[in-house]
Design a protein around this motif. Sequence first.
Motif, PDB file in Angstrom:
ATOM      1  N   PHE A   1       0.824  -1.212   0.000  1.00  0.00           N
ATOM      2  CA  PHE A   1       0.000   0.000   0.000  1.00  0.00           C
ATOM      3  C   PHE A   1       0.862   1.267   0.000  1.00  0.00           C
ATOM      4  O   PHE A   1       0.498   2.260  -0.629  1.00  0.00           O
ATOM      5  CB  PHE A   1      -0.949   0.003   1.197  1.00  0.00           C
ATOM      6  CG  PHE A   1      -2.233  -0.743   0.949  1.00  0.00           C
ATOM      7  CD1 PHE A   1      -3.103  -0.334  -0.047  1.00  0.00           C
ATOM      8  CD2 PHE A   1      -2.576  -1.842   1.711  1.00  0.00           C
ATOM      9  CE1 PHE A   1      -4.287  -1.015  -0.288  1.00  0.00           C
ATOM     10  CE2 PHE A   1      -3.753  -2.538   1.482  1.00  0.00           C
ATOM     11  CZ  PHE A   1      -4.616  -2.117   0.471  1.00  0.00           C
TER      12      PHE A   1
ATOM     13  N   TRP B   1      -4.983   4.418   2.952  1.00  0.00           N
ATOM     14  CA  TRP B   1      -5.067   3.276   2.033  1.00  0.00           C
ATOM     15  C   TRP B   1      -6.509   3.082   1.552  1.00  0.00           C
ATOM     16  O   TRP B   1      -6.739   2.796   0.375  1.00  0.00           O
ATOM     17  CB  TRP B   1      -4.569   2.013   2.722  1.00  0.00           C
ATOM     18  CG  TRP B   1      -3.136   2.110   3.181  1.00  0.00           C
ATOM     19  CD1 TRP B   1      -2.220   3.058   2.799  1.00  0.00           C
ATOM     20  CD2 TRP B   1      -2.473   1.250   4.093  1.00  0.00           C
ATOM     21  NE1 TRP B   1      -1.025   2.824   3.423  1.00  0.00           N
ATOM     22  CE2 TRP B   1      -1.139   1.723   4.224  1.00  0.00           C
ATOM     23  CE3 TRP B   1      -2.852   0.113   4.813  1.00  0.00           C
ATOM     24  CZ2 TRP B   1      -0.198   1.102   5.048  1.00  0.00           C
ATOM     25  CZ3 TRP B   1      -1.920  -0.504   5.637  1.00  0.00           C
ATOM     26  CH2 TRP B   1      -0.613  -0.015   5.751  1.00  0.00           C
ATOM     27  N   GLN B   2      -7.443   3.272   2.452  1.00  0.00           N
ATOM     28  CA  GLN B   2      -8.846   3.146   2.057  1.00  0.00           C
ATOM     29  C   GLN B   2      -9.226   4.233   1.056  1.00  0.00           C
ATOM     30  O   GLN B   2      -9.981   3.980   0.102  1.00  0.00           O
ATOM     31  CB  GLN B   2      -9.724   3.202   3.305  1.00  0.00           C
ATOM     32  CG  GLN B   2      -9.522   2.026   4.237  1.00  0.00           C
ATOM     33  CD  GLN B   2      -9.965   2.298   5.657  1.00  0.00           C
ATOM     34  OE1 GLN B   2     -10.741   3.235   5.913  1.00  0.00           O
ATOM     35  NE2 GLN B   2      -9.505   1.482   6.601  1.00  0.00           N
TER      36      GLN B   2
ATOM     37  N   TYR C   1      -7.136   5.579  -1.068  1.00  0.00           N
ATOM     38  CA  TYR C   1      -6.529   5.150  -2.332  1.00  0.00           C
ATOM     39  C   TYR C   1      -7.446   4.173  -3.057  1.00  0.00           C
ATOM     40  O   TYR C   1      -7.658   4.279  -4.285  1.00  0.00           O
ATOM     41  CB  TYR C   1      -5.169   4.500  -2.069  1.00  0.00           C
ATOM     42  CG  TYR C   1      -4.693   3.600  -3.183  1.00  0.00           C
ATOM     43  CD1 TYR C   1      -4.134   4.130  -4.344  1.00  0.00           C
ATOM     44  CD2 TYR C   1      -4.825   2.211  -3.085  1.00  0.00           C
ATOM     45  CE1 TYR C   1      -3.735   3.293  -5.384  1.00  0.00           C
ATOM     46  CE2 TYR C   1      -4.419   1.385  -4.116  1.00  0.00           C
ATOM     47  CZ  TYR C   1      -3.871   1.914  -5.263  1.00  0.00           C
ATOM     48  OH  TYR C   1      -3.485   1.104  -6.284  1.00  0.00           O
ATOM     49  N   LEU C   2      -8.004   3.214  -2.331  1.00  0.00           N
ATOM     50  CA  LEU C   2      -8.880   2.218  -2.948  1.00  0.00           C
ATOM     51  C   LEU C   2     -10.125   2.881  -3.538  1.00  0.00           C
ATOM     52  O   LEU C   2     -10.529   2.559  -4.667  1.00  0.00           O
ATOM     53  CB  LEU C   2      -9.272   1.162  -1.919  1.00  0.00           C
ATOM     54  CG  LEU C   2      -8.133   0.301  -1.369  1.00  0.00           C
ATOM     55  CD1 LEU C   2      -8.635  -0.586  -0.241  1.00  0.00           C
ATOM     56  CD2 LEU C   2      -7.482  -0.543  -2.465  1.00  0.00           C
ATOM     57  N   ARG C   3     -10.719   3.807  -2.794  1.00  0.00           N
ATOM     58  CA  ARG C   3     -11.927   4.477  -3.285  1.00  0.00           C
ATOM     59  C   ARG C   3     -11.631   5.357  -4.495  1.00  0.00           C
ATOM     60  O   ARG C   3     -12.402   5.394  -5.462  1.00  0.00           O
ATOM     61  CB  ARG C   3     -12.549   5.336  -2.177  1.00  0.00           C
ATOM     62  CG  ARG C   3     -13.218   4.558  -1.061  1.00  0.00           C
ATOM     63  CD  ARG C   3     -14.050   5.480  -0.178  1.00  0.00           C
ATOM     64  NE  ARG C   3     -13.250   6.555   0.398  1.00  0.00           N
ATOM     65  CZ  ARG C   3     -12.593   6.461   1.558  1.00  0.00           C
ATOM     66  NH1 ARG C   3     -12.629   5.317   2.240  1.00  0.00           N
ATOM     67  NH2 ARG C   3     -11.910   7.485   2.042  1.00  0.00           N
TER      68      ARG C   3
ATOM     69  N   THR D   1      -9.866   2.876  -7.384  1.00  0.00           N
ATOM     70  CA  THR D   1     -10.650   1.672  -7.685  1.00  0.00           C
ATOM     71  C   THR D   1      -9.864   0.647  -8.509  1.00  0.00           C
ATOM     72  O   THR D   1     -10.281   0.264  -9.603  1.00  0.00           O
ATOM     73  CB  THR D   1     -11.969   2.019  -8.404  1.00  0.00           C
ATOM     74  OG1 THR D   1     -11.670   2.693  -9.648  1.00  0.00           O
ATOM     75  CG2 THR D   1     -12.845   2.894  -7.534  1.00  0.00           C
TER      76      THR D   1
ATOM     77  N   ALA E   1      -9.432  -5.827  -8.116  1.00  0.00           N
ATOM     78  CA  ALA E   1      -8.936  -6.532  -6.935  1.00  0.00           C
ATOM     79  C   ALA E   1      -9.523  -7.923  -6.840  1.00  0.00           C
ATOM     80  O   ALA E   1     -10.713  -8.140  -7.071  1.00  0.00           O
ATOM     81  CB  ALA E   1      -9.255  -5.742  -5.663  1.00  0.00           C
TER      82      ALA E   1
ATOM     83  N   TYR F   1     -12.964  -4.801   2.696  1.00  0.00           N
ATOM     84  CA  TYR F   1     -12.519  -4.206   1.429  1.00  0.00           C
ATOM     85  C   TYR F   1     -13.693  -3.860   0.513  1.00  0.00           C
ATOM     86  O   TYR F   1     -13.597  -2.938  -0.311  1.00  0.00           O
ATOM     87  CB  TYR F   1     -11.573  -5.170   0.697  1.00  0.00           C
ATOM     88  CG  TYR F   1     -10.154  -5.131   1.192  1.00  0.00           C
ATOM     89  CD1 TYR F   1      -9.258  -4.168   0.724  1.00  0.00           C
ATOM     90  CD2 TYR F   1      -9.691  -6.065   2.114  1.00  0.00           C
ATOM     91  CE1 TYR F   1      -7.946  -4.135   1.177  1.00  0.00           C
ATOM     92  CE2 TYR F   1      -8.387  -6.041   2.571  1.00  0.00           C
ATOM     93  CZ  TYR F   1      -7.514  -5.073   2.101  1.00  0.00           C
ATOM     94  OH  TYR F   1      -6.208  -5.033   2.546  1.00  0.00           O
TER      95      TYR F   1
ATOM     96  N   ASP G   1     -14.992  -0.217   0.126  1.00  0.00           N
ATOM     97  CA  ASP G   1     -14.315   0.720  -0.763  1.00  0.00           C
ATOM     98  C   ASP G   1     -14.139   0.172  -2.175  1.00  0.00           C
ATOM     99  O   ASP G   1     -13.950   0.949  -3.118  1.00  0.00           O
ATOM    100  CB  ASP G   1     -12.941   1.080  -0.180  1.00  0.00           C
ATOM    101  CG  ASP G   1     -13.066   1.778   1.164  1.00  0.00           C
ATOM    102  OD1 ASP G   1     -13.870   2.730   1.264  1.00  0.00           O
ATOM    103  OD2 ASP G   1     -12.372   1.364   2.117  1.00  0.00           O
ATOM    104  N   LEU G   2     -14.196  -1.157  -2.325  1.00  0.00           N
ATOM    105  CA  LEU G   2     -14.080  -1.798  -3.641  1.00  0.00           C
ATOM    106  C   LEU G   2     -15.259  -2.757  -3.821  1.00  0.00           C
ATOM    107  O   LEU G   2     -15.103  -3.983  -3.751  1.00  0.00           O
ATOM    108  CB  LEU G   2     -12.760  -2.564  -3.752  1.00  0.00           C
ATOM    109  CG  LEU G   2     -11.465  -1.764  -3.763  1.00  0.00           C
ATOM    110  CD1 LEU G   2     -10.267  -2.699  -3.766  1.00  0.00           C
ATOM    111  CD2 LEU G   2     -11.404  -0.819  -4.969  1.00  0.00           C
TER     112      LEU G   2
END
Length: 287
Positions: A111, A218-219, A221-223, A226, A229, A248, A251-252
């Motif tokens: 991450f 990090w969350q 970044y995921l949102r 996207t 994953a 996860y 957010d994904l």
Amino acid sequence: MLSRTLHRHLDVEGVRVFYRESLPERADAPVLLLLHGFPSASHQFRRLIDALGSRYRLIAPDYPGFGRTEAPAGFVHSFDRLADITEGFVRRLGLTRFALYMFDFGGPVGFRLAERHPEWITGLVIQNANAYREGLSDGARDFIALRPDTPGAERTIRDLLTLEGTRGQYETGVPDPAVIDPAGWTLDQHFLDLPGRKEAQVALAFDYRSNLDRYPRWQSYLRDRTPPALITWGADDPFFPAPGARAYLHDLPDAELHLFPTGHFALETHLSEIAPLIAGFLDRIGP
């Protein structure tokens, strides 16, 4: 067909990084960077590399303080520095687009890499690599809460670095421990017992709280990014139980999630199920 695998060293900021790299049949094969966990090293991926390395370029480095990587005296063992060396390793190899396989400590390292260079990342394979507070067991919370000035804290950490502690990380949560190859935890312990290795692990244990502070980043970044994953998770992991995998999806929501009835080292027991999932994922996201 088993892959052909090379075993090499690469110098990064004075660290002699050991790594394994498969040689796929196609020059444009998708690249997967395999980031190992505690207390293991790149050898934890050797069966996965054998299974998939002829179709994909799989690259697995050992972090400083792990496996066959040699760090100079005075190297500061922190998750930021593990990420620094991994970033330098990627640059030295000339990688610019690749998927990340993040397991355990590979989560904090991966991450950080994704935060710094989101343009590098084509997708994420997440296996028992936590990024949410709901994914921490009570035991994990107690362990992370240890501080250098807490009486008995270092002793508690060092107890985990024994042969009994290492074996327990492999076997806890596994319905039939007989399926676990003893070579894994035996080799891990060999490296843990080398001079200076336990001190490195104690330093990382006390630094682990830095990862919890970064969870919101990090969350985000995921949102925001996207990334595609694939989540494959040992549901009975005593440190990072199944809620960490499901989190996860907050957010994904389009991530592919698979829970397996096993412990922390899910590849040890479910390689035959997980390897095809990874192959399908890499095929979908492309080179």
